[in-house]
Motif scaffolding. Structure first.
Motif, PDB file in Angstrom:
ATOM      1  N   ARG A 283      57.827 -34.936 -50.500  1.00  0.00           N
ATOM      2  CA  ARG A 283      57.415 -34.991 -49.086  1.00  0.00           C
ATOM      3  C   ARG A 283      56.637 -36.270 -48.807  1.00  0.00           C
ATOM      4  O   ARG A 283      56.852 -36.933 -47.786  1.00  0.00           O
ATOM      5  N   GLN A 284      55.739 -36.624 -49.737  1.00  0.00           N
ATOM      6  CA  GLN A 284      54.941 -37.834 -49.545  1.00  0.00           C
ATOM      7  C   GLN A 284      55.792 -39.101 -49.658  1.00  0.00           C
ATOM      8  O   GLN A 284      55.570 -40.074 -48.923  1.00  0.00           O
ATOM      9  N   VAL A 285      56.739 -39.109 -50.581  1.00  0.00           N
ATOM     10  CA  VAL A 285      57.621 -40.269 -50.713  1.00  0.00           C
ATOM     11  C   VAL A 285      58.426 -40.468 -49.429  1.00  0.00           C
ATOM     12  O   VAL A 285      58.585 -41.599 -48.942  1.00  0.00           O
ATOM     13  N   ASP A 286      58.905 -39.383 -48.846  1.00  0.00           N
ATOM     14  CA  ASP A 286      59.670 -39.488 -47.600  1.00  0.00           C
ATOM     15  C   ASP A 286      58.801 -40.006 -46.456  1.00  0.00           C
ATOM     16  O   ASP A 286      59.276 -40.756 -45.600  1.00  0.00           O
ATOM     17  N   ALA A 287      57.511 -39.623 -46.457  1.00  0.00           N
ATOM     18  CA  ALA A 287      56.609 -40.035 -45.375  1.00  0.00           C
ATOM     19  C   ALA A 287      56.041 -41.431 -45.566  1.00  0.00           C
ATOM     20  O   ALA A 287      55.440 -41.990 -44.637  1.00  0.00           O
ATOM     21  N   CYS A 288      56.247 -42.000 -46.734  1.00  0.00           N
ATOM     22  CA  CYS A 288      55.631 -43.298 -47.066  1.00  0.00           C
ATOM     23  C   CYS A 288      56.465 -44.438 -46.466  1.00  0.00           C
ATOM     24  O   CYS A 288      57.318 -45.033 -47.145  1.00  0.00           O
ATOM     25  N   ARG A 289      56.203 -44.743 -45.180  1.00  0.00           N
ATOM     26  CA  ARG A 289      57.007 -45.751 -44.476  1.00  0.00           C
ATOM     27  C   ARG A 289      56.180 -46.954 -44.032  1.00  0.00           C
ATOM     28  O   ARG A 289      56.731 -47.892 -43.440  1.00  0.00           O
ATOM     29  N   THR A 290      54.876 -46.929 -44.285  1.00  0.00           N
ATOM     30  CA  THR A 290      54.016 -48.039 -43.881  1.00  0.00           C
ATOM     31  C   THR A 290      53.203 -48.530 -45.076  1.00  0.00           C
ATOM     32  O   THR A 290      53.025 -47.809 -46.055  1.00  0.00           O
ATOM     33  N   ARG A 291      52.702 -49.773 -44.985  1.00  0.00           N
ATOM     34  CA  ARG A 291      51.920 -50.341 -46.079  1.00  0.00           C
ATOM     35  C   ARG A 291      50.628 -49.567 -46.334  1.00  0.00           C
ATOM     36  O   ARG A 291      50.131 -49.504 -47.451  1.00  0.00           O
ATOM     37  N   GLY A 292      50.087 -48.973 -45.276  1.00  0.00           N
ATOM     38  CA  GLY A 292      48.805 -48.286 -45.415  1.00  0.00           C
ATOM     39  C   GLY A 292      48.909 -46.852 -45.882  1.00  0.00           C
ATOM     40  O   GLY A 292      47.873 -46.201 -46.080  1.00  0.00           O
ATOM     41  N   HIS A 293      50.113 -46.349 -46.070  1.00  0.00           N
ATOM     42  CA  HIS A 293      50.261 -44.947 -46.484  1.00  0.00           C
ATOM     43  C   HIS A 293      49.855 -44.803 -47.951  1.00  0.00           C
ATOM     44  O   HIS A 293      50.421 -45.440 -48.831  1.00  0.00           O
ATOM     45  N   LYS A 294      48.870 -43.933 -48.201  1.00  0.00           N
ATOM     46  CA  LYS A 294      48.385 -43.723 -49.561  1.00  0.00           C
ATOM     47  C   LYS A 294      49.001 -42.460 -50.164  1.00  0.00           C
ATOM     48  O   LYS A 294      49.265 -41.490 -49.455  1.00  0.00           O
ATOM     49  N   ILE A 295      49.196 -42.489 -51.471  1.00  0.00           N
ATOM     50  CA  ILE A 295      49.656 -41.311 -52.213  1.00  0.00           C
ATOM     51  C   ILE A 295      48.703 -41.110 -53.385  1.00  0.00           C
ATOM     52  O   ILE A 295      48.467 -42.036 -54.175  1.00  0.00           O
TER      53      ILE A 295
END
Length: 323
Positions: A283-295
């Motif tokens: 779910r997080q990989v799919d939502a990771c579309r911006t440089r600022g998205h942290k996981i």
């Protein structure tokens, strides 16, 4: 088709010299006697003393007597098989036991070093392993149960009796009047495997007399499917990289993402994700579309994190202390 004990031993072709994991119980006793007769002077026995019950010292003395009569060298290793929080006693004992067996087999001070190790798991053990995996909601890695052969710690391990019914092993032993010990913990129904053995297997035997053979075919299908998934994961990992690039992962279907991430993390001790953890990672990989998205997600014994364009995993307890 049902395989007899003698047929299984005749088909067994390990590298020699051979070590037999010998508990003193019926199954390993039969395997040791048969191997010692087939390859005289090429077999040694290895016994692991878990220290979990008062009869353990008696088991060692019995093994010494049997090996003396067979003229088979015996190596004994004392271990502590305590389990960590969240870990089952059976799993902890198994991990310690395999480590000890490998150490004993490689022991340079032993009468001779070995090329292979034989374990006495049989068809009933295989079915118990499958049912145990089903009770835990396991995927294909669990449903393929126990492999007949595999390599570990520079040794080849074999289970030559996986197609042999336990009743056939006991009949073979009885015909030879061979003595063996009985581990009282094998009837303790606090353990899930023992409940399966005592309650489910007799019921299956009554309802489906051929269940060992038919279940074995399903185990084979699961093993074949997992092999294909492993091959696909290796191909995908070559594309997404190590550590995996997030954009490259997003180009794959969710199923292939999960498959390649399991494959990548499997090579890292302590990094195996639960089904729920892996679902959240996807779910997080799919939502990771911006440089600022942290996981930063708990996965196994550590954390999966985003490091620039890639994923990474670390265990904070394994990191060196700060200077």
């Amino acid at each position: 088709m049902r395989t007899t004990f003698d047929q299984a031993i005749a088909a067994f072709a390990p590298g020699l010299p051979l070590a037999v994991a010998y508990s003193g119980g019926a199954d390993s006793t039969a395997l040791l006697i048969a191997c010692a007769a087939r390859w005289p002077g090429q077999v040694r026995a290895v016994h692991v003393h878990h220290g979990l019950q008062s009869a353990a010292d008696d088991f060692v003395r019995h093994c010494e007597d049997v090996c003396g009569a067979l003229n088979v060298p015996l190596a004994v290793r004392h271990v502590r098989a305590g389990h960590a929080r969240g870990e089952s006693p059976e799993d902890a004992a198994r991990i310690v036991r395999y480590r000890a067996i490998a150490e004993l087999a490689r022991d340079e001070a032993a009468p001779f070093s070995v090329a292979s190790v034989a374990l006495a798991h049989h068809a009933d053990d295989q079915i118990e392993t499958l049912l145990l995996a089903l009770s835990r909601g396991a995927g294909l890695p669990g449903l393929r149960a126990m492999p007949a052969s595999w390599q570990r710690d520079g040794l080849m391990f074999h289970r030559p009796l996986l197609q042999v019914h336990v009743a056939d092993i006991r009949a073979w032993l009885a015909a030879r009047g061979a003595a063996f010990v009985v581990d009282p913990s094998n009837t303790d129904e606090r353990y899930t495997r023992n409940r399966i053995r005592a309650r489910l297997l007799p019921a299956l035997d009554a309802a489906f007399p051929q269940f060992r053979e038919t279940f074995a075919r399903s185990i084979g299908h699961a093993a074949q499917a997992q092999t294909l998934l492993d091959e696909l994961a290796a191909q995908d990992l070559a594309v997404v990289g190590k550590p995996p690039a997030i954009c490259a992962l997003q180009a794959l279907s969710a199923a292939r993402q999960g498959n390649v991430l399991r494959h990548w993390l499997k090579a890292v001790p302590g990094a195996t994700p639960s089904a729920a953890q892996l679902q959240e990672v996807l779910r997080q990989v799919d939502a990771c579309r911006t440089r600022g998205h942290k996981i930063h997600l708990k996965v196994g014994a550590g954390f999966l994190v985003r490091q620039g364009p890639c994923l990474d995993w670390y265990n904070p307890e394994a990191l060196p202390p700060a200077a």
